[in-house]
Design an enzyme around this catalytic site. Sequence first.
Site, short mmCIF file in Angstrom:
data_model
loop_
_atom_site.label_atom_id
_atom_site.label_comp_id
_atom_site.label_asym_id
_atom_site.label_seq_id
_atom_site.Cartn_x
_atom_site.Cartn_y
_atom_site.Cartn_z
N HIS A 117 0.84 -1.19 0.00
CA HIS A 117 0.00 0.00 0.00
C HIS A 117 0.87 1.25 0.00
O HIS A 117 2.10 1.18 0.18
CB HIS A 117 -0.93 -0.01 1.21
N LEU A 160 -26.89 3.06 -24.69
CA LEU A 160 -26.62 4.30 -23.96
C LEU A 160 -27.92 4.94 -23.46
O LEU A 160 -28.01 5.38 -22.32
CB LEU A 160 -25.88 5.28 -24.87
N THR A 196 -23.63 -2.90 -31.84
CA THR A 196 -22.27 -2.37 -31.94
C THR A 196 -21.29 -3.49 -32.31
O THR A 196 -20.41 -3.31 -33.15
CB THR A 196 -21.85 -1.70 -30.62
N CYS A 250 -5.67 1.38 6.29
CA CYS A 250 -6.47 0.19 6.57
C CYS A 250 -6.10 -0.39 7.94
O CYS A 250 -4.97 -0.25 8.42
CB CYS A 250 -6.28 -0.86 5.48
N GLU A 259 1.27 3.68 2.13
CA GLU A 259 2.00 3.96 3.36
C GLU A 259 3.27 3.10 3.46
O GLU A 259 4.32 3.57 3.91
CB GLU A 259 1.11 3.70 4.58
#
Length: 355
Positions: free
Chosen positions: A44, A303, A210, A71, A46
């Site tokens: 992570h 859409l 599509t 966390c 940190e």
Amino acid sequence: MRRCLELAKNGLGTTYPNPLVGSVIVCDGKIIGEGWHKKSGEAHAEVNAVNSVKDQTLLKKATIYVSLEPCSHYGKTPPCCDLILKNEIPNVVIGTVDPNVKVAGNGIKKLIEAGKNVLVGVLEAECVALNKRFFTFHNKKRPYVILKWAESQDGFIAPLTSRPFDKFKADLDQDDIKNKKPVWITNEFSRQLVHKWRSEEQAILVGTNTVIDDNPKLNVRDWTGNNPIRIVLDQNNRIPKASHIFDGQVKTIIFSNSSTAINEENTTFERIDFKQNIAKQILNVLFKHQIQSVIIEGGSQTLQTFIDENLWDEARVFIGNLRLETGIKAPVLALTKTENYSIENDILIISRNYD
């Protein structure tokens, strides 16, 4: 904290299902370490920030800044709170609380109970905006939805086409299928931007027509990054098996009306009721698959379905420098809260459906 946000953006498109997080460590007014979360399962932010500090003795009088609450639980990696406590970092500045129920204030509580000086809410709006996908997923229980299309100056997204495929022709000649090419409305720079967007989102969704009309690969070719998960609507199993979406190269989810569809390598079939609340059903399934964001690229009917059910967060609309005179009409959407950009002779309009 602004530096934390800059660092966190480096992970866009690579951290799913984890959030974007940046961290900076300061001592005596100078940055002595920094890092960001790069990939799920890896260290992570940190951890990377702490590991980058050359003189670890300085940590005992330092301040660690982090854009999202550290966390406090064991996942694929140990809790970052424990790392802060282990290194006796006295001051912690946090951008915003983590919405994940596994954290949700528990990390802050643990640090305060351990006697750390904790400040929460620095550039909070910016920190939440950075993780709009993560927050939408955890707070609304659905992916962050981006609508994207390109239309001509006279409001068409594609010319009329005589489709050679129908529900009785699923086994057409592969060369006929693979030689189909889309009609471009925008310039090459706009198209490259779209591929950049694809690399940033976890999934891409298109409708049946599509795929039949364009035989798209739905991958990242004009940019560098991960290919998104492919989501395709195929109510009546009309899409030919030789189409690119069935090549097994990328995880693909097919929404069908059939209960007899058989899952194949890297391809999963999901059944929904196409008669009602299609968009909501789709998003519920994507949430089940832990998908945090989806970019919907077509077609017009697909859409419009999300627009009509008001299940979208952002619309990105290109207006190309041509007129088609006739064709398939673009979706109808009242664009508000817009930002306009010029990409050579194309116009890009970005609209938000949230405050």
